[in-house]
Design an enzyme around this catalytic site. Sequence first.
Site, mmCIF file in Angstrom:
data_model
loop_
_atom_site.group_PDB
_atom_site.id
_atom_site.type_symbol
_atom_site.label_atom_id
_atom_site.label_comp_id
_atom_site.label_asym_id
_atom_site.label_seq_id
_atom_site.Cartn_x
_atom_site.Cartn_y
_atom_site.Cartn_z
ATOM 1 N N GLU A 54 -6.684 0.211 1.504
ATOM 2 C CA GLU A 54 -7.800 0.715 2.288
ATOM 3 C C GLU A 54 -7.826 2.245 2.263
ATOM 4 O O GLU A 54 -6.861 2.889 2.687
ATOM 5 C CB GLU A 54 -7.688 0.241 3.740
ATOM 6 C CG GLU A 54 -7.704 -1.272 3.885
ATOM 7 C CD GLU A 54 -7.331 -1.741 5.282
ATOM 8 O OE1 GLU A 54 -7.545 -2.927 5.570
ATOM 9 O OE2 GLU A 54 -6.824 -0.926 6.080
ATOM 10 N N CYS A 55 -8.887 2.815 1.779
ATOM 11 C CA CYS A 55 -9.132 4.262 1.791
ATOM 12 C C CYS A 55 -7.981 5.037 1.152
ATOM 13 O O CYS A 55 -7.964 5.222 -0.056
ATOM 14 C CB CYS A 55 -9.416 4.755 3.212
ATOM 15 S SG CYS A 55 -10.264 6.364 3.244
ATOM 16 N N GLY A 56 -7.006 5.485 1.920
ATOM 17 C CA GLY A 56 -5.874 6.173 1.334
ATOM 18 C C GLY A 56 -5.169 5.320 0.302
ATOM 19 O O GLY A 56 -4.661 5.823 -0.711
ATOM 20 N N SER A 95 -10.755 -0.661 -1.300
ATOM 21 C CA SER A 95 -12.029 -0.083 -0.903
ATOM 22 C C SER A 95 -11.787 1.134 -0.038
ATOM 23 O O SER A 95 -10.692 1.317 0.510
ATOM 24 C CB SER A 95 -12.865 -1.110 -0.128
ATOM 25 O OG SER A 95 -14.041 -0.528 0.391
ATOM 26 N N LEU A 122 -6.682 3.109 -1.637
ATOM 27 C CA LEU A 122 -7.521 3.186 -2.831
ATOM 28 C C LEU A 122 -7.236 4.473 -3.598
ATOM 29 O O LEU A 122 -7.132 4.457 -4.829
ATOM 30 C CB LEU A 122 -9.000 3.121 -2.436
ATOM 31 C CG LEU A 122 -10.010 3.472 -3.540
ATOM 32 C CD1 LEU A 122 -9.905 2.488 -4.700
ATOM 33 C CD2 LEU A 122 -11.430 3.495 -2.987
#
Length: 445
Positions: A324-326, A428, A328
């Site tokens: 998630e975010c970091g 994502s 990704l």
Amino acid sequence: MKNIPQFLIAAPTSGAGKTTVSRGLMALLVSMGKTVQPYKCGPDYIDTKYHTAVCGRSSVNLDTFMASEEHVRELYACYAKDADALVVEGMMGMYDGYERDKGSSAEIARLLDIPVVLVVDAKSAAYSMAPLLKGFMTFRDDVQIAGVIFNKVGSPRHFSMLQEVCEELGLTCFGYVPKQKELEQNSRYLGLDFSQMGGDDSLNQLVKTLKQHIDVKLLLKRVMRPVPKCPRGGAKKAGTWNILVASNEESFSFLYKEHLDILRTLGKVKYFNPELNKAFPKKVDLVYLPGGYPEKHAERLSRAEKTLNALRDYVEAGGRVLAECGGLIYLSQGLVYDSSPTSFSVCPLAGIFNVYISMRKVDRKLSLGYRRFEYGGQTLRGHEFHYTQYMQPEGGDMLMPPSVAKVYDARGNLTKTPVFRYKNVIASYTHLYWGEIDVKQLFER
């Protein structure tokens, strides 16, 4: 039935001092020998770190976009176990939600039937507070304002003028916080500075100030409510998975308390720090790469070759990864930086996905908001908060992976947020909320 203090700290606008007052009241109640269970309205990861550091109990997020009303009530009740006081910090302005007041602090207060302590920035104002406070007192009859705490009060004389306003309106005034530069929180990067959270002189000074200027006994008396009953049954038998969770001070630091509890129902949870140059254990069934600030420690992550190689081997062997975010960012080909006005440099990372993450000034753009998408037969909900953007460097000859889902914002508008999948890796920019989803089902094809 036992009654305990329960209240939500809200404000007319952001920046009024909710976090300062919340942190101070939590610490003050702890100093009185109370076991305080903290909560945070909305998806924020950073304020919860303050709460946890002060209370010694993990702060729990309450969010009516990412979770159903039933689930939010359940979270509130079940994490209240053995607590002597329940304190919820609101978000933004009291009625600010993703669509009018949907998802707002007021909605949480109404849903949980708990009173609101309103924190108001009174700097440079006196009787003009009257119409503001009157509006909050009468705007909704299903939201109870227990009283007000004034922040940034200039002098005792200023406070006496504010007290006159409360007396005229019939509103309880619990006290005030004087204007003191040392009590104001420093902001940093995407949110508050959580490198200096608790046990410091500023916290002690804050507690001392609140003891002197706030009638805590009156506040606690006005917010007594019956202890909520947890609807959950006994502990479920843990699964058999071996789970690795990336965790450290900053690079991978955005973890919901509820997520860790869910992972423990799936099996045994261990933590690892991707910045350290160590290989994985031999048997792993799931790797969770949460959000954080990996871009601030990219060189150290890049140098941890044993960790990167172990992750690549695990992925190629079909290992499950949820990022998630970091996470990704960590799985990308690398971070792209400006090296001159006409050129760029790349700090390589795991290279699982054929995508780069831009740190260049020309690409810097805030992506903020709730997100929703369908995947694996489930509706997934979460939020984004990042400045980096995915990209393909000029002259690159590899194709970026397609998104495996269409991602929408809270109002149903299609966004540019991608959801990438490679083998059993799902990644994502969206920080997902797992409270009502089946994590295992995400990896079923």
